[in-house]
Design an enzyme around this catalytic site. Structure first.
Site, mmCIF file in Angstrom:
data_model
loop_
_atom_site.group_PDB
_atom_site.id
_atom_site.type_symbol
_atom_site.label_atom_id
_atom_site.label_comp_id
_atom_site.label_asym_id
_atom_site.label_seq_id
_atom_site.Cartn_x
_atom_site.Cartn_y
_atom_site.Cartn_z
ATOM 1 N N GLU A 45 0.848 -1.183 0.000
ATOM 2 C CA GLU A 45 0.000 0.000 0.000
ATOM 3 C C GLU A 45 0.888 1.240 0.000
ATOM 4 O O GLU A 45 1.849 1.319 0.773
ATOM 5 C CB GLU A 45 -0.874 0.055 1.249
ATOM 6 C CG GLU A 45 -1.861 -1.060 1.427
ATOM 7 C CD GLU A 45 -2.574 -0.949 2.763
ATOM 8 O OE1 GLU A 45 -2.553 0.150 3.363
ATOM 9 O OE2 GLU A 45 -3.133 -1.953 3.221
ATOM 10 N N GLU A 56 -5.450 8.165 10.757
ATOM 11 C CA GLU A 56 -4.040 7.913 11.041
ATOM 12 C C GLU A 56 -3.635 8.415 12.426
ATOM 13 O O GLU A 56 -4.078 9.467 12.882
ATOM 14 C CB GLU A 56 -3.154 8.577 9.983
ATOM 15 C CG GLU A 56 -3.575 8.328 8.546
ATOM 16 C CD GLU A 56 -3.573 6.854 8.142
ATOM 17 O OE1 GLU A 56 -3.189 5.993 8.947
ATOM 18 O OE2 GLU A 56 -3.963 6.571 7.003
#
Length: 276
Positions: A45, A56
């Site tokens: 990824e 995140e």
């Protein structure tokens, strides 16, 4: 069966790695992707930086900031991907606004078309609800890309059914509540989530908090088809800094450790590497 699903099934148990494109530069990213590929990553990824990465934790947020400060743009990202040659298929992980605003009008088609053109195999969009994914799902189908959804530990009932009806490639199983980031142990929620998803015939890969070979082994033993590792790799990049060749060596070694752990969890007898 899509390329991504085939790779996971053929390389079971699979190692899926994440790094942020452009951290600390796109040229460094090229070296790091190649190192992860050599180390045994089955899928890679690449994060396309976005200024408001809500899924995140601090580690990847800092990487995204470094990438943006370095001038990483969507087109620079696509040019990098177009130039990469890896055994592992590549996916892009980004946010819906980046996809919607790419091109001359607010639509998802241009981004997906460009992604397919440069050789990406799938897209992960943490902030896109499955209930609103129709246009992107259609565009991905038109261009042969997988659309991967994240399944949280609290996802169940009708919402789970909706996600699993839209997902392709693999289901990204969130190991714990909260944001990304390396952890010292594997959450109990991982086992519960994998049990809840047993009925769905799509590979399941667990991420959020995986950082060591032993974690990978435990997750595969619990029934996952793959493990996803990001923050532990981003930490390595941050520790070494720009243009530091040892970062690539450390990433390759970490990928090897994680892949060995996954294989061990899958019942494969893997000898430890010889010490230099």
């Amino acid at each position: 069966m899509s390329e991504i699903e085939a790779v996971i099934r053929e390389n079971h148990p699979a190692l899926i790695t994440y790094i942020t494109a452009g951290d600390p530069s796109l040229e460094d990213t090229r070296e790091y992707v190649e190192a992860l590929d050599r180390g045994g990553a089955d899928l890679i990824e690449l994060g396309l930086p976005f200024s408001e990465p809500i899924a995140e934790g601090p580690t990847i947020q800092a990487a995204i900031n470094r990438a943006l400060d370095a001038g990483t743009t969507p087109e620079g990202f696509f040019e990098l991907v177009d130039d990469l040659e890896t055994e592992a298929p590549l996916l892009v992980m980004t946010y819906y606004n980046m996809i919607l605003q790419y091109g001359s009008e607010a639509a998802v088609g241009p981004f997906v078309e460009r992604a397919a053109e440069v050789g990406l195999s799938g897209i992960i969009v943490p902030d896109l609800p499955a209930e609103e994914a129709g246009p992107l799902r259609s565009a991905c189908d038109d261009h042969g890309l997988d659309l991967v959804f994240i399944v949280a530990p609290t996802t169940e009932g009708e919402r789970l059914e909706t996600i699993m009806s839209q997902v392709s490639g693999f289901a990204y199983v969130q190991a714990r509540l909260g944001t990304t980031g390396a952890r010292a142990d594997v959450s109990n929620a991982t086992h519960d989530s994998l049990t809840r998803l047993e009925q769905y015939d799509v590979p399941k890969a667990v991420g959020f908090g995986v950082s060591e070979g032993d974690h990978a082994a435990e997750i595969i033993e619990a029934g996952a088809d793959g493990v996803i590792v990001g923050s532990a790799l981003v930490d390595i990049i941050a520790e070494h800094g720009e243009g530091d060749a040892p970062a690539a060596d450390a990433l390759e070694a970490k990928a090897e450790e994680l892949k060995r752990g996954a294989l061990r969890g899958g019942g494969v007898d893997v000898p430890e590497p010889e010490q230099p």
